[in-house]
Design a protein around this motif. Structure first.
Motif, PDB file in Angstrom:
ATOM      1  N   MET A 227      -8.309   3.791   2.541  1.00  0.00           N
ATOM      2  CA  MET A 227      -7.809   2.552   3.144  1.00  0.00           C
ATOM      3  C   MET A 227      -6.929   1.763   2.184  1.00  0.00           C
ATOM      4  SD  MET A 227     -11.072   1.184   5.329  1.00  0.00           S
ATOM      5  CE  MET A 227     -11.558   1.989   6.862  1.00  0.00           C
ATOM      6  N   VAL A 228      -7.357   1.677   0.935  1.00  0.00           N
ATOM      7  CA  VAL A 228      -6.559   0.961  -0.051  1.00  0.00           C
ATOM      8  C   VAL A 228      -5.238   1.707  -0.283  1.00  0.00           C
ATOM      9  CG1 VAL A 228      -6.465   0.134  -2.438  1.00  0.00           C
ATOM     10  CG2 VAL A 228      -8.592  -0.049  -1.135  1.00  0.00           C
ATOM     11  N   SER A 229      -5.282   3.035  -0.278  1.00  0.00           N
ATOM     12  CA  SER A 229      -4.077   3.840  -0.481  1.00  0.00           C
ATOM     13  C   SER A 229      -3.097   3.697   0.676  1.00  0.00           C
ATOM     14  CB  SER A 229      -4.450   5.319  -0.655  1.00  0.00           C
ATOM     15  OG  SER A 229      -5.268   5.505  -1.786  1.00  0.00           O
ATOM     16  N   GLN A 230      -3.607   3.300   1.840  1.00  0.00           N
ATOM     17  CA  GLN A 230      -2.747   3.098   3.007  1.00  0.00           C
ATOM     18  C   GLN A 230      -2.397   1.623   3.218  1.00  0.00           C
ATOM     19  OE1 GLN A 230      -3.980   5.325   6.552  1.00  0.00           O
ATOM     20  NE2 GLN A 230      -5.114   6.741   5.235  1.00  0.00           N
ATOM     21  N   ASN A 231      -2.596   0.834   2.181  1.00  0.00           N
ATOM     22  CA  ASN A 231      -2.203  -0.583   2.174  1.00  0.00           C
ATOM     23  C   ASN A 231      -2.953  -1.397   3.234  1.00  0.00           C
ATOM     24  OD1 ASN A 231      -0.880  -2.809   1.172  1.00  0.00           O
ATOM     25  ND2 ASN A 231       1.051  -2.430   2.263  1.00  0.00           N
ATOM     26  N   LEU A 232      -4.239  -1.083   3.409  1.00  0.00           N
ATOM     27  CA  LEU A 232      -5.054  -1.820   4.373  1.00  0.00           C
ATOM     28  C   LEU A 232      -5.920  -2.881   3.707  1.00  0.00           C
ATOM     29  CD1 LEU A 232      -6.171   1.155   6.652  1.00  0.00           C
ATOM     30  CD2 LEU A 232      -4.410  -0.566   7.122  1.00  0.00           C
ATOM     31  N   GLY A 233      -5.877  -2.981   2.404  1.00  0.00           N
ATOM     32  CA  GLY A 233      -6.675  -3.974   1.691  1.00  0.00           C
ATOM     33  C   GLY A 233      -6.726  -3.642   0.214  1.00  0.00           C
ATOM     34  N   TYR A 234      -7.490  -4.434  -0.531  1.00  0.00           N
ATOM     35  CA  TYR A 234      -7.677  -4.183  -1.958  1.00  0.00           C
ATOM     36  C   TYR A 234      -9.157  -3.885  -2.207  1.00  0.00           C
ATOM     37  CZ  TYR A 234      -9.752  -8.833  -2.233  1.00  0.00           C
ATOM     38  OH  TYR A 234     -10.560  -9.913  -2.035  1.00  0.00           O
ATOM     39  N   ALA A 235      -9.455  -3.354  -3.376  1.00  0.00           N
ATOM     40  CA  ALA A 235     -10.851  -3.037  -3.695  1.00  0.00           C
ATOM     41  C   ALA A 235     -10.995  -2.792  -5.186  1.00  0.00           C
ATOM     42  CB  ALA A 235     -11.312  -1.807  -2.922  1.00  0.00           C
ATOM     43  N   TRP A 236     -12.234  -2.898  -5.659  1.00  0.00           N
ATOM     44  CA  TRP A 236     -12.591  -2.422  -6.990  1.00  0.00           C
ATOM     45  C   TRP A 236     -13.030  -0.976  -6.821  1.00  0.00           C
ATOM     46  CZ3 TRP A 236     -12.671  -7.579  -6.186  1.00  0.00           C
ATOM     47  CH2 TRP A 236     -12.308  -8.411  -7.245  1.00  0.00           C
ATOM     48  N   LEU A 237     -12.322  -0.055  -7.465  1.00  0.00           N
ATOM     49  CA  LEU A 237     -12.584   1.373  -7.294  1.00  0.00           C
ATOM     50  C   LEU A 237     -12.817   2.027  -8.649  1.00  0.00           C
ATOM     51  CD1 LEU A 237      -9.799   2.160  -4.659  1.00  0.00           C
ATOM     52  CD2 LEU A 237     -12.247   1.872  -4.221  1.00  0.00           C
ATOM     53  N   PRO A 238     -13.636   3.100  -8.685  1.00  0.00           N
ATOM     54  CA  PRO A 238     -13.896   3.776  -9.961  1.00  0.00           C
ATOM     55  C   PRO A 238     -12.626   4.415 -10.517  1.00  0.00           C
ATOM     56  CG  PRO A 238     -14.852   4.998  -8.118  1.00  0.00           C
ATOM     57  CD  PRO A 238     -14.399   3.682  -7.579  1.00  0.00           C
ATOM     58  N   LYS A 239     -12.313   4.090 -11.750  1.00  0.00           N
ATOM     59  CA  LYS A 239     -11.047   4.509 -12.353  1.00  0.00           C
ATOM     60  C   LYS A 239     -10.926   6.031 -12.407  1.00  0.00           C
ATOM     61  CE  LYS A 239      -8.045   3.148 -16.185  1.00  0.00           C
ATOM     62  NZ  LYS A 239      -7.961   2.337 -17.435  1.00  0.00           N
ATOM     63  N   THR A 240     -12.047   6.720 -12.622  1.00  0.00           N
ATOM     64  CA  THR A 240     -11.998   8.177 -12.732  1.00  0.00           C
ATOM     65  C   THR A 240     -11.530   8.839 -11.440  1.00  0.00           C
ATOM     66  OG1 THR A 240     -14.362   8.276 -12.143  1.00  0.00           O
ATOM     67  CG2 THR A 240     -13.793   8.309 -14.494  1.00  0.00           C
ATOM     68  N   GLN A 241     -11.805   8.197 -10.303  1.00  0.00           N
ATOM     69  CA  GLN A 241     -11.485   8.810  -9.018  1.00  0.00           C
ATOM     70  C   GLN A 241     -10.114   8.385  -8.480  1.00  0.00           C
ATOM     71  OE1 GLN A 241     -14.591   9.190  -6.113  1.00  0.00           O
ATOM     72  NE2 GLN A 241     -16.210   8.960  -7.619  1.00  0.00           N
ATOM     73  N   ILE A 242      -9.485   7.417  -9.108  1.00  0.00           N
ATOM     74  CA  ILE A 242      -8.163   6.981  -8.629  1.00  0.00           C
ATOM     75  C   ILE A 242      -7.109   7.074  -9.727  1.00  0.00           C
ATOM     76  CG2 ILE A 242      -9.116   5.451  -6.849  1.00  0.00           C
ATOM     77  CD1 ILE A 242      -8.459   3.093  -8.783  1.00  0.00           C
ATOM     78  N   ALA A 243      -7.437   7.733 -10.824  1.00  0.00           N
ATOM     79  CA  ALA A 243      -6.500   7.810 -11.952  1.00  0.00           C
ATOM     80  C   ALA A 243      -5.172   8.422 -11.523  1.00  0.00           C
ATOM     81  CB  ALA A 243      -7.120   8.619 -13.093  1.00  0.00           C
ATOM     82  N   HIS A 244      -5.230   9.453 -10.678  1.00  0.00           N
ATOM     83  CA  HIS A 244      -3.990  10.114 -10.247  1.00  0.00           C
ATOM     84  C   HIS A 244      -3.155   9.185  -9.359  1.00  0.00           C
ATOM     85  CE1 HIS A 244      -6.813  10.699  -6.946  1.00  0.00           C
ATOM     86  NE2 HIS A 244      -5.808  11.064  -6.150  1.00  0.00           N
ATOM     87  N   LEU A 245      -3.825   8.315  -8.580  1.00  0.00           N
ATOM     88  CA  LEU A 245      -3.112   7.383  -7.702  1.00  0.00           C
ATOM     89  C   LEU A 245      -2.470   6.253  -8.501  1.00  0.00           C
ATOM     90  CD1 LEU A 245      -5.746   7.213  -4.817  1.00  0.00           C
ATOM     91  CD2 LEU A 245      -3.546   8.414  -4.785  1.00  0.00           C
ATOM     92  N   ILE A 246      -3.106   5.881  -9.605  1.00  0.00           N
ATOM     93  CA  ILE A 246      -2.505   4.881 -10.497  1.00  0.00           C
ATOM     94  C   ILE A 246      -1.334   5.500 -11.261  1.00  0.00           C
ATOM     95  CG2 ILE A 246      -2.910   3.444 -12.532  1.00  0.00           C
ATOM     96  CD1 ILE A 246      -5.740   2.975 -11.575  1.00  0.00           C
ATOM     97  N   GLU A 247      -1.505   6.749 -11.665  1.00  0.00           N
ATOM     98  CA  GLU A 247      -0.465   7.430 -12.430  1.00  0.00           C
ATOM     99  C   GLU A 247       0.815   7.618 -11.609  1.00  0.00           C
ATOM    100  OE1 GLU A 247       0.128  11.576 -15.015  1.00  0.00           O
ATOM    101  OE2 GLU A 247      -1.816  11.061 -14.140  1.00  0.00           O
TER     102      GLU A 247
END
Length: 308
Positions: A227-247
């Motif tokens: 949902m956050v990746s589809q611009n539906l809101g913001y969230a606190w997410l575990p960095k290990t699981q979204i590192a590629h999306l931040i990169e």
């Protein structure tokens, strides 16, 4: 030498639990006279009155209430001893049941499972993903053998496993990134927050900031990430699981004046370490060893679980 037998203590507790000798008789599969005689012998040996019978009901005396608390501990410990003996006699367990908080790094988990399966190829793995106190509930109800949870249970075997860093993020096109000044929690209240609900059925535990008036609650971490990746809101997410999306700049950390990141401690727990079979013990050791390797450390010795 003990004046009372374990069987007498069990019959005494059964009378209390079932409100009388008739109910206790059915519960322990003994005749009513046998149960009555066992309690009488117990009272005679201890030289105190434990129960008062009124009609068909049996009630604890004041002395009985005090004695029952000690008796329950004795019966529980005896049950544990029998369970340990049963585990030893059966050898390797056929199934290993594990409850794992969804934020735990999958790479470490899967490597530990693979290593354990190499040594025990016939072992069946039953893996349950949970959130917050969900793993605790499954462990408390003996549904699983091991639990990885962010909520420690005191009084059982509980080892510190690792720390998980959460970071506040939103899609690169989210309006929150358009503000030039640092954000505060008042700014966040005006936008949709995506949170993951506690998976426990009988308790509910909230973790982190839940201040947004517009909030979507989902059951799984992967839904929150999607949902956050589809611009539906913001969230606190575990960095290990979204590192590629931040990169790849799909997600960008929020420019908060405080609280952009937070740390969640994870624990590895079991009800009784001595009751675990060899496959479960091996999985624990593999999990600890692989975690240290991922941190770049080599453990000087195997880490033993400690009671909190």
């Amino acid at each position: 030498m003990a004046k009372a037998t374990l069987e007498q203590w069990r019959m005494f507790k059964a009378v209390v639990d079932h409100g009388g000798f008739a109910g206790a008789s059915a519960a322990v599969h003994k005749s009513q006279s046998t149960v009555h005689h066992a309690v009488q012998k117990l009272e005679a040996a201890l030289q105190i009155k434990l129960l008062e019978v009124k009609g068909r009901k049996a009630f604890l005396t004041d002395s009985g209430k005090l004695i029952l608390r000690r008796a329950e501990f004795l019966i529980e410990e005896a049950t544990k001893i029998e369970s340990v003996a049963s585990t030893l006699s059966e050898g390797v367990e056929s199934t290993l049941k594990i409850a794992v908080d969804e934020v735990f790094p999958h790479t470490i988990l899967y490597q530990a499972l693979a290593k354990t399966s190499e040594l025990y190829p016939l072992l069946k793995i039953d893996l349950v993903e949970s959130v917050l106190t969900g793993a605790n509930e499954l462990l408390h109800n003996s549904v699983v053998d091991l639990a990885i949870s962010s909520i420690p249970i005191y009084g059982i075997s509980c080892s510190t496993l690792c720390d998980i860093e959460f970071i506040a993020v939103a899609h690169k096109d989210h309006v929150l990134h358009q503000q030039t000044e640092q954000l505060n929690f008042r700014d966040l209240k005006l936008h949709r927050q995506i949170v993951v609900r506690d998976s426990a059925t009988h308790t509910s535990h909230n973790d982190g900031w839940l201040g947004a008036d517009m909030r979507w609650t989902v059951s799984h971490l992967r839904n929150s990430i999607d949902m956050v990746s589809q611009n539906l809101g913001y969230a606190w997410l575990p960095k290990t699981q979204i590192a590629h999306l931040i990169e790849n700049k799909t997600l960008i950390p929020l420019n908060l004046d405080q609280g952009t990141t937070r740390t969640l401690n994870l624990y590895l727990m079991c009800n009784d370490n001595d009751r675990l079979g060899p496959a479960a013990q091996e999985f624990k050791e593999q999990l600890m060893a692989i975690h240290f390797l991922h941190r770049g450390d080599l453990p000087h010795r195997r880490l033993a679980a400690h009671a909190l």
